[in-house]
Design a protein around this motif. Structure first.
Motif, mmCIF file in Angstrom:
data_model
loop_
_atom_site.group_PDB
_atom_site.id
_atom_site.type_symbol
_atom_site.label_atom_id
_atom_site.label_comp_id
_atom_site.label_asym_id
_atom_site.label_seq_id
_atom_site.Cartn_x
_atom_site.Cartn_y
_atom_site.Cartn_z
ATOM 1 N N ILE A 10 0.834 -1.198 0.000
ATOM 2 C CA ILE A 10 0.000 0.000 0.000
ATOM 3 C C ILE A 10 0.870 1.251 0.000
ATOM 4 O O ILE A 10 0.656 2.186 -0.776
ATOM 5 C CB ILE A 10 -0.942 -0.007 1.218
ATOM 6 N N ALA A 11 1.908 1.253 0.848
ATOM 7 C CA ALA A 11 2.776 2.430 0.946
ATOM 8 C C ALA A 11 3.539 2.663 -0.354
ATOM 9 O O ALA A 11 3.648 3.799 -0.830
ATOM 10 C CB ALA A 11 3.753 2.260 2.110
ATOM 11 N N ALA A 12 4.047 1.579 -0.952
ATOM 12 C CA ALA A 12 4.838 1.719 -2.176
ATOM 13 C C ALA A 12 3.973 2.186 -3.345
ATOM 14 O O ALA A 12 4.400 3.027 -4.146
ATOM 15 C CB ALA A 12 5.521 0.397 -2.509
ATOM 16 N N LEU A 13 2.764 1.671 -3.441
ATOM 17 C CA LEU A 13 1.875 2.088 -4.529
ATOM 18 C C LEU A 13 1.379 3.518 -4.313
ATOM 19 O O LEU A 13 1.285 4.300 -5.259
ATOM 20 C CB LEU A 13 0.697 1.128 -4.648
ATOM 21 N N ALA A 14 1.078 3.850 -3.067
ATOM 22 C CA ALA A 14 0.598 5.211 -2.790
ATOM 23 C C ALA A 14 1.670 6.252 -3.074
ATOM 24 O O ALA A 14 1.348 7.403 -3.394
ATOM 25 C CB ALA A 14 0.145 5.302 -1.336
ATOM 26 N N ALA A 15 2.941 5.849 -2.972
ATOM 27 C CA ALA A 15 4.031 6.785 -3.251
ATOM 28 C C ALA A 15 4.209 7.026 -4.745
ATOM 29 O O ALA A 15 4.787 8.048 -5.141
ATOM 30 C CB ALA A 15 5.335 6.256 -2.655
ATOM 31 N N ARG A 16 3.714 6.093 -5.580
ATOM 32 C CA ARG A 16 3.931 6.188 -7.027
ATOM 33 C C ARG A 16 2.680 6.565 -7.813
ATOM 34 O O ARG A 16 2.775 7.084 -8.916
ATOM 35 C CB ARG A 16 4.448 4.843 -7.553
ATOM 36 N N PHE A 17 1.508 6.222 -7.263
ATOM 37 C CA PHE A 17 0.263 6.368 -8.011
ATOM 38 C C PHE A 17 -0.801 7.032 -7.148
ATOM 39 O O PHE A 17 -0.651 7.146 -5.925
ATOM 40 C CB PHE A 17 -0.260 4.987 -8.450
ATOM 41 N N ASP A 18 -1.881 7.437 -7.786
ATOM 42 C CA ASP A 18 -3.094 7.787 -7.040
ATOM 43 C C ASP A 18 -3.763 6.475 -6.683
ATOM 44 O O ASP A 18 -4.378 5.827 -7.534
ATOM 45 C CB ASP A 18 -4.028 8.647 -7.894
ATOM 46 N N LEU A 19 -3.636 6.058 -5.445
ATOM 47 C CA LEU A 19 -4.123 4.753 -5.014
ATOM 48 C C LEU A 19 -5.496 4.890 -4.370
ATOM 49 O O LEU A 19 -5.656 5.598 -3.375
ATOM 50 C CB LEU A 19 -3.145 4.121 -4.020
ATOM 51 N N HIS A 20 -6.467 4.200 -4.926
ATOM 52 C CA HIS A 20 -7.832 4.207 -4.396
ATOM 53 C C HIS A 20 -8.097 2.889 -3.682
ATOM 54 O O HIS A 20 -8.032 1.824 -4.283
ATOM 55 C CB HIS A 20 -8.837 4.406 -5.532
ATOM 56 N N ARG A 21 -8.420 2.966 -2.413
ATOM 57 C CA ARG A 21 -8.683 1.789 -1.586
ATOM 58 C C ARG A 21 -10.189 1.546 -1.581
ATOM 59 O O ARG A 21 -10.932 2.173 -0.837
ATOM 60 C CB ARG A 21 -8.158 2.014 -0.181
ATOM 61 N N LEU A 22 -10.612 0.600 -2.404
ATOM 62 C CA LEU A 22 -12.046 0.397 -2.595
ATOM 63 C C LEU A 22 -12.730 -0.017 -1.305
ATOM 64 O O LEU A 22 -13.871 0.390 -1.050
ATOM 65 C CB LEU A 22 -12.287 -0.644 -3.692
ATOM 66 N N TRP A 23 -12.069 -0.818 -0.475
ATOM 67 C CA TRP A 23 -12.710 -1.311 0.746
ATOM 68 C C TRP A 23 -12.975 -0.204 1.761
ATOM 69 O O TRP A 23 -13.756 -0.379 2.686
ATOM 70 C CB TRP A 23 -11.869 -2.426 1.378
ATOM 71 N N GLU A 24 -12.326 0.944 1.579
ATOM 72 C CA GLU A 24 -12.539 2.059 2.500
ATOM 73 C C GLU A 24 -13.663 2.986 2.049
ATOM 74 O O GLU A 24 -14.046 3.899 2.789
ATOM 75 C CB GLU A 24 -11.247 2.875 2.656
ATOM 76 N N GLN A 25 -14.177 2.755 0.849
ATOM 77 C CA GLN A 25 -15.217 3.639 0.325
ATOM 78 C C GLN A 25 -16.564 3.333 0.999
ATOM 79 O O GLN A 25 -16.976 2.174 1.065
ATOM 80 C CB GLN A 25 -15.354 3.458 -1.190
ATOM 81 N N PRO A 26 -17.257 4.333 1.494
ATOM 82 C CA PRO A 26 -18.555 4.084 2.132
ATOM 83 C C PRO A 26 -19.593 3.540 1.158
ATOM 84 O O PRO A 26 -20.516 2.825 1.570
ATOM 85 C CB PRO A 26 -18.958 5.459 2.694
ATOM 86 N N ASP A 27 -19.472 3.871 -0.113
ATOM 87 C CA ASP A 27 -20.403 3.383 -1.126
ATOM 88 C C ASP A 27 -19.568 2.949 -2.334
ATOM 89 O O ASP A 27 -19.221 3.761 -3.197
ATOM 90 C CB ASP A 27 -21.393 4.476 -1.517
ATOM 91 N N ALA A 28 -19.220 1.665 -2.389
ATOM 92 C CA ALA A 28 -18.342 1.157 -3.447
ATOM 93 C C ALA A 28 -18.974 1.331 -4.823
ATOM 94 O O ALA A 28 -18.285 1.675 -5.790
ATOM 95 C CB ALA A 28 -18.006 -0.313 -3.201
ATOM 96 N N ASP A 29 -20.291 1.120 -4.922
ATOM 97 C CA ASP A 29 -20.956 1.263 -6.221
ATOM 98 C C ASP A 29 -20.865 2.701 -6.727
ATOM 99 O O ASP A 29 -20.570 2.946 -7.902
ATOM 100 C CB ASP A 29 -22.420 0.834 -6.118
#
Length: 318
Positions: A10-29
């Motif tokens: 997570i840390a390595a990807l967040a440092a390189r990309f705009d990382l979206h964590r789907l499981w943290e979204q209140p409304d995934a749809d």
């Protein structure tokens, strides 16, 4: 990222990309409706569930799925390829770890090491010694799937001075072990069967009642492949009836749910899918996920594409 992955990934990807964590979204749809059309890369693991057309349809700009694991039956790689989406996995970095675990599980199952541990911990030793166990001596080993992990298992078992045979899609001309055309024939020729094949439709229930019957009443099954490779209903029946002697299982068909009928059986060793689960190996797997995504977006080529992705052209970086 549809489901949590190791913190280092997570840390390595967040440092390189705009990382979206789907499981943290209140409304995934709602998130997929608004952000999904802009997503170009996916970091996936088995916790994310099935990665297939139902998700691809919502990610029309998707270019790459980087899967955390050498097995990728959680990803519909054929559908991805048809859409021009590259799928990668993490081969090589976990082979030795899984092979170590396979041999350890075999020894634990044959010599009944967990059962002996319980005998001591439950205070039963003063009342009498632990019963004599079966042995690895004189056993013939059959490996189902002689890929990189299967070969690593075989190399380790050579040190135990046991004969080794194998079954795979075809005979390997540079391999000196005996080859058997099908799994039933291999099981009939051996007293230990070790499954190291990929999951998926082609291998589903390839170890069934016929294979277990051929393995016989002194036979032991070790599965470090995928739970789907073994017909669990047939296996439970074989263990209960004495059709085979025992089993060591690191994987199950509907993980993390384990059939209740397996739990009380005295002739099984059960592990919670820990084949590659050392800190060092999981970090190496995570780094390969990161490296695949970085290579694709920086250089236009993935490092470890799966075979289904072989014909997808390199990405233009101009």
């Amino acid at each position: 990222m549809p489901a949590p992955m190791p913190a280092s990934v997570i840390a390595a990807l967040a440092a390189r990309f705009d990382l979206h964590r789907l499981w943290e979204q209140p409304d995934a749809d709602a998130f997929l409706r608004t952000v999904g059309p802009h997503i170009r890369g996916l970091a996936a693991n088995t916790l994310a569930g099935r990665i297939d057309g139902s998700l691809f349809d919502r990610l029309p700009a998707l270019e790459i799925v980087a899967n955390f694991g050498v097995g990728y039956d959680n990803v519909d790689a054929a559908d991805a390829a048809a859409r021009g989406i590259v799928v990668t996995n993490t081969p090589g970095v976990l082979d030795e770890e899984v092979a170590d675990l396979a041999v350890g599980l075999l020894l634990a199952t044959v010599r009944q090491i967990p059962q002996a541990d319980r005998h001591l911990r439950e205070g039963r030793w003063p009342a009498g010694p632990f019963p004599l166990s079966p042995t690895l001596r004189g056993r013939r080993i059959g490996i189902v799937g002689l890929g990189a992990i299967g070969k690593a298992v075989a190399r380790r078992l050579e040190g135990f001075d046991v004969p080794i045979a194998y079954h795979g899609r075809s005979r390997q001309p540079d391999v000196r072990y005996d080859y058997h055309e099908n799994v039933v024939a291999l099981a009939a020729a051996c007293d230990v069967l070790i499954a190291v094949v990929p999951g998926g439709a082609a291998t589903r229930h390839m170890i069934d009642a016929d294979v277990l019957a051929a393995l016989g009443p002194d036979g032991i099954l070790i599965n470090v492949a995928r739970g789907s490779v073994v017909d669990e209903t047939a296996l439970i029946a074989a263990l209960q009836a004495g059709t085979i002697l025992g089993a060591g299982l690191d994987v199950f068909e509907h993980e993390p749910d384990v059939p209740a009928a397996l739990l009380p059986l005295p002739n099984v060793v059960l592990l919670p899918h820990i084949g590659s689960a050392s800190q060092r190996t999981r970090e190496a797997m995570g780094q390969l996920v990161v490296d695949n995504l970085a290579a694709w977006f920086n250089d236009g080529r993935a490092i470890t594409p799966v075979p289904e992705s072989a014909n997808i052209p390199a990405r233009s970086t101009g």
